[in-house]
Design a protein around this motif. Structure first.
Motif, mmCIF file in Angstrom:
data_model
loop_
_atom_site.group_PDB
_atom_site.id
_atom_site.type_symbol
_atom_site.label_atom_id
_atom_site.label_comp_id
_atom_site.label_asym_id
_atom_site.label_seq_id
_atom_site.Cartn_x
_atom_site.Cartn_y
_atom_site.Cartn_z
ATOM 1 N N ASN A 233 -9.105 -11.259 13.439
ATOM 2 C CA ASN A 233 -9.865 -11.702 12.275
ATOM 3 C C ASN A 233 -8.884 -12.444 11.366
ATOM 4 N N PRO A 234 -9.047 -13.764 11.205
ATOM 5 C CA PRO A 234 -8.079 -14.522 10.400
ATOM 6 C C PRO A 234 -7.959 -14.024 8.959
ATOM 7 N N GLY A 235 -9.023 -13.485 8.401
ATOM 8 C CA GLY A 235 -8.991 -12.991 7.026
ATOM 9 C C GLY A 235 -8.233 -11.683 6.867
ATOM 10 N N LEU A 236 -7.999 -10.981 7.964
ATOM 11 C CA LEU A 236 -7.293 -9.697 7.918
ATOM 12 C C LEU A 236 -5.953 -9.751 8.645
ATOM 13 N N ALA A 237 -5.559 -10.938 9.102
ATOM 14 C CA ALA A 237 -4.334 -11.086 9.898
ATOM 15 C C ALA A 237 -3.134 -10.456 9.201
ATOM 16 N N GLY A 238 -2.348 -9.708 9.981
ATOM 17 C CA GLY A 238 -1.165 -9.059 9.459
ATOM 18 C C GLY A 238 -1.419 -7.656 8.920
ATOM 19 N N GLN A 239 -2.668 -7.323 8.671
ATOM 20 C CA GLN A 239 -3.019 -5.986 8.198
ATOM 21 C C GLN A 239 -3.213 -5.067 9.401
ATOM 22 N N GLU A 240 -3.528 -3.814 9.128
ATOM 23 C CA GLU A 240 -3.855 -2.872 10.193
ATOM 24 C C GLU A 240 -5.298 -2.458 10.065
ATOM 25 N N LEU A 241 -5.929 -2.266 11.213
ATOM 26 C CA LEU A 241 -7.311 -1.806 11.284
ATOM 27 C C LEU A 241 -7.350 -0.697 12.320
ATOM 28 N N LEU A 242 -7.740 0.475 11.911
ATOM 29 C CA LEU A 242 -7.757 1.646 12.789
ATOM 30 C C LEU A 242 -6.412 1.828 13.499
ATOM 31 N N GLY A 243 -5.340 1.572 12.749
ATOM 32 C CA GLY A 243 -4.003 1.752 13.279
ATOM 33 C C GLY A 243 -3.496 0.631 14.173
ATOM 34 N N GLN A 244 -4.270 -0.448 14.297
ATOM 35 C CA GLN A 244 -3.906 -1.567 15.163
ATOM 36 C C GLN A 244 -3.621 -2.803 14.310
ATOM 37 N N LYS A 245 -2.575 -3.542 14.668
ATOM 38 C CA LYS A 245 -2.248 -4.770 13.950
ATOM 39 C C LYS A 245 -3.335 -5.811 14.201
ATOM 40 N N VAL A 246 -3.779 -6.455 13.129
ATOM 41 C CA VAL A 246 -4.804 -7.493 13.218
ATOM 42 C C VAL A 246 -4.129 -8.851 13.402
ATOM 43 N N PHE A 247 -4.652 -9.643 14.337
ATOM 44 C CA PHE A 247 -4.154 -10.992 14.582
ATOM 45 C C PHE A 247 -5.178 -12.002 14.095
ATOM 46 N N GLY A 248 -4.692 -13.177 13.694
ATOM 47 C CA GLY A 248 -5.574 -14.220 13.174
ATOM 48 C C GLY A 248 -6.333 -14.961 14.260
ATOM 49 N N THR A 249 -5.707 -15.132 15.411
ATOM 50 C CA THR A 249 -6.342 -15.850 16.524
ATOM 51 C C THR A 249 -5.947 -15.184 17.834
ATOM 52 N N LEU A 250 -6.660 -15.506 18.884
ATOM 53 C CA LEU A 250 -6.300 -15.008 20.214
ATOM 54 C C LEU A 250 -4.905 -15.486 20.608
ATOM 55 N N ALA A 251 -4.579 -16.723 20.266
ATOM 56 C CA ALA A 251 -3.281 -17.296 20.632
ATOM 57 C C ALA A 251 -2.119 -16.574 19.963
ATOM 58 N N ASP A 252 -2.376 -15.882 18.860
ATOM 59 C CA ASP A 252 -1.325 -15.150 18.154
ATOM 60 C C ASP A 252 -0.936 -13.845 18.853
#
Length: 141
Positions: free
Chosen positions: A52-71
């Motif tokens: 989710n590009p708006g949450l990139a770099g944060q954690e969600l349910l203990g997992q790192k959020v990425f902005g794009t698939l390519a990231d």
């Protein structure tokens, strides 16, 4: 593949084979289906990578959020798409541009893009549309 009628073995085979799932359209809102499905998949032993590009770099349910698939730095077995049908086509194109192709692309309930499915299947990627892995896993158990 007849995307109106999936054989049980097709669905079961995908869900038993994949281990790493990129969940595109992940939400931090516990009331959203994408949050609930991600939580369910994590509880059932899958490695779920939220995108989710708006949450990139944060954690969600203990997992790192990425902005794009390519990231995402590691190979992905399955892409689970929580976007509308039109946007799903762009997600499929992003998935097909990855260095290592996923084995499956899964479009959530009410998400269907037949042209994108044809592009993915032409590259040897299995496609499921208008289904939810959470529901399918509950049916298998």
């Amino acid at each position: 593949m007849d995307h109106d009628n999936y054989p049980n073995d097709y669905i079961r085979g995908i869900l038993k084979r994949v281990k790493t799932i990129a969940l595109v359209g992940a939400s931090q809102n516990p009331d959203r289906a994408s949050f609930q499905v991600m939580n369910f998949l994590l509880q059932h032993g899958y490695d779920v990578i939220p995108v989710n590009p708006g949450l990139a770099g944060q954690e969600l349910l203990g997992q790192k959020v990425f902005g794009t698939l390519a990231d995402i730095p590691s190979p992905i077995d399955m892409i689970d798409i929580f976007r509308n049908s039109e946007a799903a086509g762009l997600v499929v194109d992003d998935a097909l541009a990855l260095k290592s192709l996923p084995t499956a692309i899964w479009m959530q309930l009410d998400v269907r893009n037949d042209e994108a499915a044809k592009r993915a299947e032409a590259k040897g990627v299995q496609v499921v549309m208008n289904r939810c892995p959470k529901i399918e896993l509950a049916d298998i158990a």
